[in-house]
Write a protein that holds these residues in place. Structure first.
Motif, short mmCIF file in Angstrom:
data_model
loop_
_atom_site.label_atom_id
_atom_site.label_comp_id
_atom_site.label_asym_id
_atom_site.label_seq_id
_atom_site.Cartn_x
_atom_site.Cartn_y
_atom_site.Cartn_z
N UNK A 1 0.73 -1.06 0.07
CA UNK A 1 0.35 0.04 -0.16
C UNK A 1 0.68 1.26 0.44
N UNK A 2 2.14 0.97 0.58
CA UNK A 2 2.83 2.46 0.54
C UNK A 2 2.95 2.96 -0.59
N UNK A 3 3.62 1.87 -1.66
CA UNK A 3 4.27 1.58 -2.71
C UNK A 3 3.20 2.50 -3.44
N UNK A 4 2.39 1.50 -3.63
CA UNK A 4 0.79 2.29 -4.38
C UNK A 4 0.01 3.17 -4.48
N UNK A 5 0.26 3.83 -2.72
CA UNK A 5 -0.17 5.21 -2.79
C UNK A 5 1.19 6.16 -2.75
N UNK A 6 1.85 6.27 -3.15
CA UNK A 6 3.64 6.60 -3.57
C UNK A 6 3.39 7.14 -5.23
N UNK A 7 2.57 6.29 -6.15
CA UNK A 7 2.53 5.90 -7.33
C UNK A 7 1.07 7.06 -7.18
N UNK A 8 0.34 7.42 -6.66
CA UNK A 8 -1.06 7.78 -6.64
C UNK A 8 -0.81 9.37 -6.75
N UNK A 9 0.23 9.23 -5.78
CA UNK A 9 0.73 10.96 -5.72
C UNK A 9 0.92 11.95 -6.42
N UNK A 10 0.27 13.15 -6.36
CA UNK A 10 1.08 13.75 -7.79
C UNK A 10 2.57 14.18 -7.67
N UNK A 11 3.39 14.07 -8.84
CA UNK A 11 4.69 13.94 -8.52
C UNK A 11 5.37 15.10 -10.00
N UNK A 12 6.17 16.09 -10.08
CA UNK A 12 6.95 16.62 -10.66
C UNK A 12 6.99 16.20 -11.76
N UNK A 13 6.04 16.90 -13.30
CA UNK A 13 6.65 15.66 -14.42
C UNK A 13 4.99 15.48 -14.52
N UNK A 14 4.96 15.50 -13.81
CA UNK A 14 3.24 15.11 -14.47
C UNK A 14 2.38 15.42 -15.27
N UNK A 15 1.98 14.62 -15.90
CA UNK A 15 1.20 15.80 -17.09
C UNK A 15 0.02 14.38 -17.55
N UNK A 16 -1.13 15.31 -16.18
CA UNK A 16 -2.42 15.12 -16.11
C UNK A 16 -3.24 15.89 -17.00
N UNK A 17 -3.69 14.85 -17.39
CA UNK A 17 -5.09 14.95 -18.29
C UNK A 17 -6.25 16.54 -18.40
N UNK A 18 -6.51 17.34 -18.69
CA UNK A 18 -6.98 17.88 -19.53
C UNK A 18 -8.70 17.95 -19.36
N UNK A 19 -9.81 18.38 -18.75
CA UNK A 19 -10.96 17.78 -19.36
C UNK A 19 -11.72 19.26 -19.47
N UNK A 20 -12.06 19.26 -20.61
CA UNK A 20 -12.62 20.08 -21.22
C UNK A 20 -14.95 20.30 -21.17
#
Length: 319
Positions: free
Chosen positions: A300-319
């Motif tokens: 769970x610690x590894x999985x939660x770290x993967x879900x946290x926002x990180x520098x360089x993340x390219x989140x998709x925009x909702x239009x």
């Protein structure tokens, strides 16, 4: 919503968290793994099958379980219905595949009072559909099962509303989270259309805040036709406004990419338990509850770290 004699309108099927949430799968209806998850504040997914007693062919709900004090979602055990129940021949319950009927499952959900519960569905992995032959039937049957459940809930609510306030009705007899099924994108789009057609026939429901995305755990994530990301890319912009998805059984390694989709509310996994068995075997040790609990925490610690926002993340925009 305070008067008796009428069911409430615009009922919401789930409260969706602000950011993506991972639920850890618990294979039991209580016990040390559930206590461990409770002590660490993990949100949990539990299968209806954990409560089913095959000898009496009834659900058995313990008088007390730590699950009752946790943020729990209830899965209808659609994949177990494929792998376990069908091997024993036609079943007495829904679609001849489940060993329980709609009403029995709804009674379980209302006794457990989970944060949300999934509607009964039929998974569409290739093993379930004979290589795609039965996919269309299973998609249509999933929508039919949703209709059957909603009809029962509405009838129960109308009867219950004769004696209690509409607020109590809404709190005690909640609508389910429908499940969108398929294998390739066109399957899921058809399932989505059928699901919304059924849902919109029930005027007392608000648009679903949460919908499940089924049959996602046993597939190549990057396949151009049936990969998870091909499905999510194709659903982007096609979901009703405000609706989010719970992706059943997404692999942990995919979480850092799945989090980029703003319409994905969460996922669940029991991968930690598979990892615990493999590690115990490799180390030549017993796969004790203590060992399984330790692996759960690390996973769970590894999985939660993967879900946290990180520098360089390219989140998709909702239009």
């Amino acid at each position: 919503m305070g008067r008796t004699g009428e069911i409430p309108m615009n009922q919401v099927n789930a409260i969706v968290p602000d950011r993506m949430q991972l639920r850890v799968g618990i294979p039991h209806r209580g016990g040390k793994l559930a206590v461990h998850a409770f002590e660490h504040g993990y949100p949990v997914m539990v299968s209806a099958n954990a409560f089913f007693d095959p000898k009496s062919e009834t659900f058995k709900v313990p008088q007390y379980s730590p699950l009752q004090d946790m943020d729990v979602a209830l899965d209808s055990a659609g994949f177990v219905a494929l792998t376990n129940f069908m091997a024993k021949g036609p079943q007495k319950g829904a679609a001849g595949i489940y060993p329980w009927r709609y009403g029995e499952y709804l009674e379980l959900a209302y006794l457990l009072r989970p944060s949300w519960f999934a509607a009964m569905d039929l998974c569409c992995e290739n093993g379930a559909t004979r290589g795609g032959i039965d996919t269309d039937w299973r998609i249509r049957a999933t929508a039919t099962m949703l209709e059957g459940m909603l009809d029962i809930i509405e009838a129960w609510q109308e009867e219950y509303a004769k004696d209690v306030s509409a607020t109590t009705v809404a709190n005690d007899l909640k609508p389910p989270v429908p499940v969108c099924q398929g294998w390739v994108l066109d399957d899921y789009l058809k399932s989505l259309d059928l699901t919304m057609e059924v849902w919109n026939r029930h005027a007392w429901l608000a648009p679903p805040a949460l919908m499940g995305l089924g049959s996602t755990c046993r597939r190549d994530l990057h396949h151009p036709k049936h990969g998870l990301f091909a499905i999510l890319d194709g659903l982007d912009g096609r979901l009703p406004a405000g609706m989010k998805l719970h992706c059943f059984g997404v692999k942990g390694a995919a979480l850092d990419l799945v989090k980029m989709y703003p319409f994905v509310a969460g996922s669940d996994s029991m991968a930690f338990d598979v990892t615990a068995r493999r590690k115990a075997f490799a180390a030549g040790i017993s796969n004790t509850m203590e060992h399984r609990s330790t692996v759960m925490t690390n996973w769970m610690q590894v999985a939660e770290a993967r879900m946290r926002p990180q520098p360089g993340d390219q989140f998709r925009l909702t239009f």
